[in-house]
Design an enzyme around this catalytic site. Sequence first.
Site, PDB file in Angstrom:
ATOM      1  N   THR A  71       1.621  -4.252   4.378  1.00 45.42           N
ATOM      2  CA  THR A  71       1.447  -4.565   5.802  1.00 45.42           C
ATOM      3  C   THR A  71       0.923  -5.984   6.038  1.00 45.42           C
ATOM      4  O   THR A  71       1.124  -6.547   7.113  1.00 45.42           O
ATOM      5  CB  THR A  71       0.462  -3.578   6.478  1.00 45.42           C
ATOM      6  OG1 THR A  71      -0.795  -3.645   5.799  1.00 45.42           O
ATOM      7  CG2 THR A  71       0.991  -2.162   6.471  1.00 45.42           C
ATOM      8  N   ASP A  72       0.252  -6.560   5.018  1.00 47.27           N
ATOM      9  CA  ASP A  72      -0.477  -7.820   5.265  1.00 47.27           C
ATOM     10  C   ASP A  72       0.418  -8.977   5.690  1.00 47.27           C
ATOM     11  O   ASP A  72       0.066  -9.741   6.586  1.00 47.27           O
ATOM     12  CB  ASP A  72      -1.286  -8.215   4.017  1.00 47.27           C
ATOM     13  CG  ASP A  72      -2.483  -7.301   3.793  1.00 47.27           C
ATOM     14  OD1 ASP A  72      -2.826  -6.546   4.714  1.00 47.27           O
ATOM     15  OD2 ASP A  72      -3.071  -7.356   2.704  1.00 47.27           O
ATOM     16  N   THR A  95       0.821  -1.208   0.000  1.00 47.18           N
ATOM     17  CA  THR A  95       0.000   0.000   0.000  1.00 47.18           C
ATOM     18  C   THR A  95       0.852   1.254   0.000  1.00 47.18           C
ATOM     19  O   THR A  95       0.457   2.290  -0.529  1.00 47.18           O
ATOM     20  CB  THR A  95      -0.924  -0.019   1.240  1.00 47.18           C
ATOM     21  OG1 THR A  95      -1.828  -1.103   1.076  1.00 47.18           O
ATOM     22  CG2 THR A  95      -1.702   1.259   1.400  1.00 47.18           C
TER      23      THR A  95
END
Length: 335
Positions: free
Chosen positions: A99-100, A19
């Site tokens: 971030t996942d 992101t």
Amino acid sequence: MNTHTLSLPQIAVLATGGTIAGRAGDASKTAGYKAGVVGVDDLLDAVPGLDAVARIHAEQIASIDSKDMSTALWTTLASRINALLAQDDIDGVVVTHGTDTLEETAYMLHLTVKSAKPVVLTAAMRPSTALSADGPLNLLNAVTVAASNDAAGQGVLVAFNNQIHSARDVTKISTYAVDAFRSPETGVLGFVQDGRVEFQRSVTKPHTTASQFVVTEAWPMVEIVASYADASRVTVDALVAAGVKGIVVSGTGNGSIHATLTQALMDAVKAGVAVVRASRVGSGHVMRNGAASDDALGTVSAGTLNPYKARVLLMLALAAGSEDAVVLQRLFDTY
Ligand code: ASP
């Protein structure tokens, strides 16, 4: 370049997507964007003041949404970091990431990077086009940490939202908040704010140069199954039939497992599959012979590693030829 610039540390920034490199159609959108589309040079250009902190060597390693992270890319990333850190003219590495799966990549690097020089992962919860995008400040802070002498020897770090976390303990705890990471049992390692880096504790478990693990190209098949009301044995039986080498159970509570699933896992152990008990709770530890008897089941307890990190350690251990439950338990107790 003037003398001051030349005396700054040189930090390699390796971009993988996420992101932080996301773009949306309009600035009010913080969801519904495309991750991993902005290149590393544009990411760096969006950070004012970076050239006062470090000289930057930038590389685009991948451009993916980190939900699609692969072990093949882990091999590429860890190998490239090790090669860069072996160079005298590179003082540290920053990895931009989604971030996942950041906590999985970070822990994999924590165990396979062979250098005491700082390695810092960062990310963003809002795409680069968003109002109040968090990526530029996170990137500035990550470079600031990587350029700090205090970060050397601390293992792989995550700089996010002004906090510094250890790769071993950090986990994503929010689907939307900018304050998206925690280290549940241990807390933050330190802080980074306005150019100041402050560590409040250091990591005690072995990592990087003290880790016995090396990055591999032959990642064994290790899968995660969960326990819940009415959990069946269908998934475990299918995994064993597919040739799985290891299974991590995301158990209830202190790693307890539904009786039906327990029977399937005992059969998997008999078939030579390494089984590790972790917890779906999100904090706390899973005690050996606590909520289930590891001695009787032939399983291993994950301690404070969450299921996703337990999978990373189990893959590296199996790749190194450690299959015996007693040996695996010692590794889980150590790392
Ligand atoms: N799906 C995105 C990723 O992990 C989420 C993020 O970066 O925050 O790449």
